[in-house]
Design a protein around this motif. Structure first.
Motif, PDB file in Angstrom:
ATOM      1  N   GLU A 209      21.676  -4.016   8.707  1.00 20.35           N
ATOM      2  CA  GLU A 209      20.691  -4.496   9.423  1.00 20.35           C
ATOM      3  C   GLU A 209      19.037  -4.519   8.963  1.00 20.35           C
ATOM      4  OE1 GLU A 209      19.828  -2.094  12.467  1.00 20.35           O
ATOM      5  OE2 GLU A 209      18.002  -3.467  13.341  1.00 20.35           O
ATOM      6  N   VAL A 210      19.517  -2.832   8.030  1.00 21.94           N
ATOM      7  CA  VAL A 210      18.516  -2.690   7.467  1.00 21.94           C
ATOM      8  C   VAL A 210      18.312  -3.880   5.995  1.00 21.94           C
ATOM      9  CG1 VAL A 210      17.091  -1.492   5.850  1.00 21.94           C
ATOM     10  CG2 VAL A 210      18.041  -0.040   7.636  1.00 21.94           C
TER      11      VAL A 210
ATOM     12  N   GLY B 116      10.899  -9.531   5.568  1.00 21.01           N
ATOM     13  CA  GLY B 116       9.902  -9.066   4.639  1.00 21.01           C
ATOM     14  C   GLY B 116       9.750 -10.484   3.998  1.00 21.01           C
ATOM     15  N   GLU B 117      11.093 -10.814   3.021  1.00 17.65           N
ATOM     16  CA  GLU B 117      10.932 -11.892   1.996  1.00 17.65           C
ATOM     17  C   GLU B 117      10.223 -13.351   2.447  1.00 17.65           C
ATOM     18  OE1 GLU B 117      14.521 -12.434  -0.341  1.00 17.65           O
ATOM     19  OE2 GLU B 117      13.335 -14.467  -1.199  1.00 17.65           O
TER      20      GLU B 117
ATOM     21  N   TYR C 282       8.295  -7.941  -2.314  1.00 13.84           N
ATOM     22  CA  TYR C 282       9.088  -9.200  -3.311  1.00 13.84           C
ATOM     23  C   TYR C 282       8.490 -10.531  -3.637  1.00 13.84           C
ATOM     24  CZ  TYR C 282      13.075 -11.384  -5.386  1.00 13.84           C
ATOM     25  OH  TYR C 282      13.993 -12.186  -5.891  1.00 13.84           O
ATOM     26  N   GLY C 283       8.218 -10.702  -1.751  1.00 13.19           N
ATOM     27  CA  GLY C 283       8.870 -12.920  -1.730  1.00 13.19           C
ATOM     28  C   GLY C 283       6.992 -13.082  -2.282  1.00 13.19           C
ATOM     29  N   LYS C 284       6.249 -11.918  -2.069  1.00  9.11           N
ATOM     30  CA  LYS C 284       4.840 -12.912  -2.520  1.00  9.11           C
ATOM     31  C   LYS C 284       4.391 -12.501  -4.038  1.00  9.11           C
ATOM     32  CE  LYS C 284       0.129 -13.120  -1.688  1.00  9.11           C
ATOM     33  NZ  LYS C 284       0.274 -13.860  -2.154  1.00  9.11           N
TER      34      LYS C 284
ATOM     35  N   TYR D  55       6.716 -15.623  -5.091  1.00 12.71           N
ATOM     36  CA  TYR D  55       5.777 -16.757  -5.330  1.00 12.71           C
ATOM     37  C   TYR D  55       4.865 -17.497  -6.137  1.00 12.71           C
ATOM     38  CZ  TYR D  55       3.172 -20.482  -2.547  1.00 12.71           C
ATOM     39  OH  TYR D  55       2.203 -21.269  -2.042  1.00 12.71           O
TER      40      TYR D  55
ATOM     41  N   ALA E  98      11.853  -1.379   3.970  1.00 14.60           N
ATOM     42  CA  ALA E  98      12.572  -2.440   3.300  1.00 14.60           C
ATOM     43  C   ALA E  98      12.147  -3.613   3.908  1.00 14.60           C
ATOM     44  CB  ALA E  98      13.853  -2.556   3.985  1.00 14.60           C
ATOM     45  N   LEU E  99      11.075  -3.536   4.649  1.00 18.40           N
ATOM     46  CA  LEU E  99      10.246  -4.624   4.836  1.00 18.40           C
ATOM     47  C   LEU E  99       9.197  -5.262   4.059  1.00 18.40           C
ATOM     48  CD1 LEU E  99       9.533  -6.748   7.457  1.00 18.40           C
ATOM     49  CD2 LEU E  99       8.204  -4.973   8.597  1.00 18.40           C
TER      50      LEU E  99
ATOM     51  N   VAL F 196      24.837  -0.707   9.895  1.00 18.59           N
ATOM     52  CA  VAL F 196      23.439  -0.369  10.233  1.00 18.59           C
ATOM     53  C   VAL F 196      23.345  -1.026   8.774  1.00 18.59           C
ATOM     54  CG1 VAL F 196      21.897   1.820  10.189  1.00 18.59           C
ATOM     55  CG2 VAL F 196      23.885   0.962  11.663  1.00 18.59           C
TER      56      VAL F 196
ATOM     57  N   ARG G 283      14.204   0.615   8.390  1.00 20.39           N
ATOM     58  CA  ARG G 283      13.801  -0.707   8.361  1.00 20.39           C
ATOM     59  C   ARG G 283      12.285  -1.044   7.489  1.00 20.39           C
ATOM     60  NH1 ARG G 283      15.045   0.161  13.874  1.00 20.39           N
ATOM     61  NH2 ARG G 283      17.376  -0.791  14.115  1.00 20.39           N
TER      62      ARG G 283
ATOM     63  N   GLY H  81      10.185  -5.722   0.984  1.00 19.70           N
ATOM     64  CA  GLY H  81      10.229  -7.725   0.932  1.00 19.70           C
ATOM     65  C   GLY H  81       9.175  -8.383   0.828  1.00 19.70           C
ATOM     66  N   ILE H  82       8.106  -8.176   1.597  1.00 20.04           N
ATOM     67  CA  ILE H  82       6.846  -8.494   1.800  1.00 20.04           C
ATOM     68  C   ILE H  82       6.146  -9.054   0.560  1.00 20.04           C
ATOM     69  CG2 ILE H  82       4.789  -9.085   2.426  1.00 20.04           C
ATOM     70  CD1 ILE H  82       6.076  -7.167   4.883  1.00 20.04           C
TER      71      ILE H  82
ATOM     72  N   TRP I  96      15.467  -6.638   7.170  1.00 13.77           N
ATOM     73  CA  TRP I  96      14.642  -7.061   7.186  1.00 13.77           C
ATOM     74  C   TRP I  96      14.147  -6.923   6.361  1.00 13.77           C
ATOM     75  CZ3 TRP I  96      11.173  -3.660  10.950  1.00 13.77           C
ATOM     76  CH2 TRP I  96      12.218  -3.734  12.665  1.00 13.77           C
ATOM     77  N   PHE I  97      14.754  -6.392   5.069  1.00 16.43           N
ATOM     78  CA  PHE I  97      13.703  -7.037   3.630  1.00 16.43           C
ATOM     79  C   PHE I  97      13.856  -8.620   3.638  1.00 16.43           C
ATOM     80  CE2 PHE I  97      13.071  -6.823  -0.698  1.00 16.43           C
ATOM     81  CZ  PHE I  97      14.179  -8.067  -1.434  1.00 16.43           C
TER      82      PHE I  97
ATOM     83  N   ILE J 261       7.862 -13.419   5.293  1.00 23.15           N
ATOM     84  CA  ILE J 261       6.803 -13.263   5.559  1.00 23.15           C
ATOM     85  C   ILE J 261       5.879 -13.176   3.924  1.00 23.15           C
ATOM     86  CG2 ILE J 261       5.139 -11.573   6.441  1.00 23.15           C
ATOM     87  CD1 ILE J 261       7.081 -11.056   7.958  1.00 23.15           C
ATOM     88  N   GLY J 262       6.161 -12.796   2.785  1.00 25.77           N
ATOM     89  CA  GLY J 262       5.648 -12.143   2.072  1.00 25.77           C
ATOM     90  C   GLY J 262       5.733 -14.123   1.693  1.00 25.77           C
ATOM     91  N   LYS J 263       6.556 -14.662   1.356  1.00 26.56           N
ATOM     92  CA  LYS J 263       6.596 -16.007   0.484  1.00 26.56           C
ATOM     93  C   LYS J 263       5.898 -17.481   1.192  1.00 26.56           C
ATOM     94  CE  LYS J 263      11.631 -17.731   1.759  1.00 26.56           C
ATOM     95  NZ  LYS J 263      12.702 -17.947   1.436  1.00 26.56           N
TER      96      LYS J 263
END
Lengths: 103, 71
Positions: A82-83, A90-91, B25-27, B30, B18-19, A79, B15, B22-23, A86-87, A93-95
């Motif tokens: 899996e969490v 997200g990374e 952090y990625g932005k 970048y 974290a999503l 578990v 979850r 992550g978004i 998701w990070f 998506i952000g980059k």
């Protein structure tokens, strides 16, 4: 050449129809599970989450770490992994890309 | 079909937070890396121009100083 292109264009609606017939039941199953399992937490659930987290910390402090079974430990590890994934999603998506940063 | 499992709220919040983290952090990463890469590209362009200039001069010198009658 033009005839082959015309035949291909004539086949496109049939292909699209076949794709829709294939994906519809699978999409329905996915939606059936996702509507319960993948929804974000409602605002009323967040205090419950904070309570569970503090409960976890308390049980760790009470020394119950040594009492977890291997099966439980493996399940919790999966578990947590899996969490973590998701990070990384997200990374991505952000980059704005899947592999590496497009600078 | 197996009925869907009721996921615990802790896992759900973990979850989605974290999503979102992550978004963000990625932005941020970048935006941090983009000017550095632009700078490196600019420096590479300048060095390439200087190098090509030197090669051109060296080639001209070599052509002028080679002594063959097959020209």
């Amino acid at each position: 050449m033009a005839q082959a292109a015309q035949k291909l264009v004539a086949k496109v609606p049939k292909l699209v129809g076949a794709a829709v017939t294939y994906t519809k039941p699978r999409l329905a199953t996915f939606w059936y599970y996702a509507r319960v399992e993948l929804v974000p937490p409602t605002p009323s659930e967040i205090p419950k989450a904070i309570d569970s987290a503090s409960g976890l910390i308390k049980s760790y402090q009470a020394g119950r770490l040594g009492q977890t079974t291997v099966k439980d430990a493996l399940r919790n590890g999966l578990v947590a992994t899996e969490v973590l994934m998701w990070f990384y999603i997200g990374e991505c998506i952000g980059k704005g890309g899947i592999v590496g940063y497009n600078v | 079909m197996v009925p869907p499992v009721a996921v615990s709220p802790l896992i759900k919040t973990a979850r989605y937070s974290a999503l979102i983290v992550g978004i963000i952090y990625g932005k941020m990463r970048y935006d941090h890396l983009k000017p550095i890469a632009a700078e490196e590209r600019r420096i590479e362009e300048e060095e390439k121009k200087a190098r090509e200039e030197h090669e051109r001069i060296a080639k001209q010198l070599a052509e002028a100083s080679e002594d063959t009658i097959l020209k």
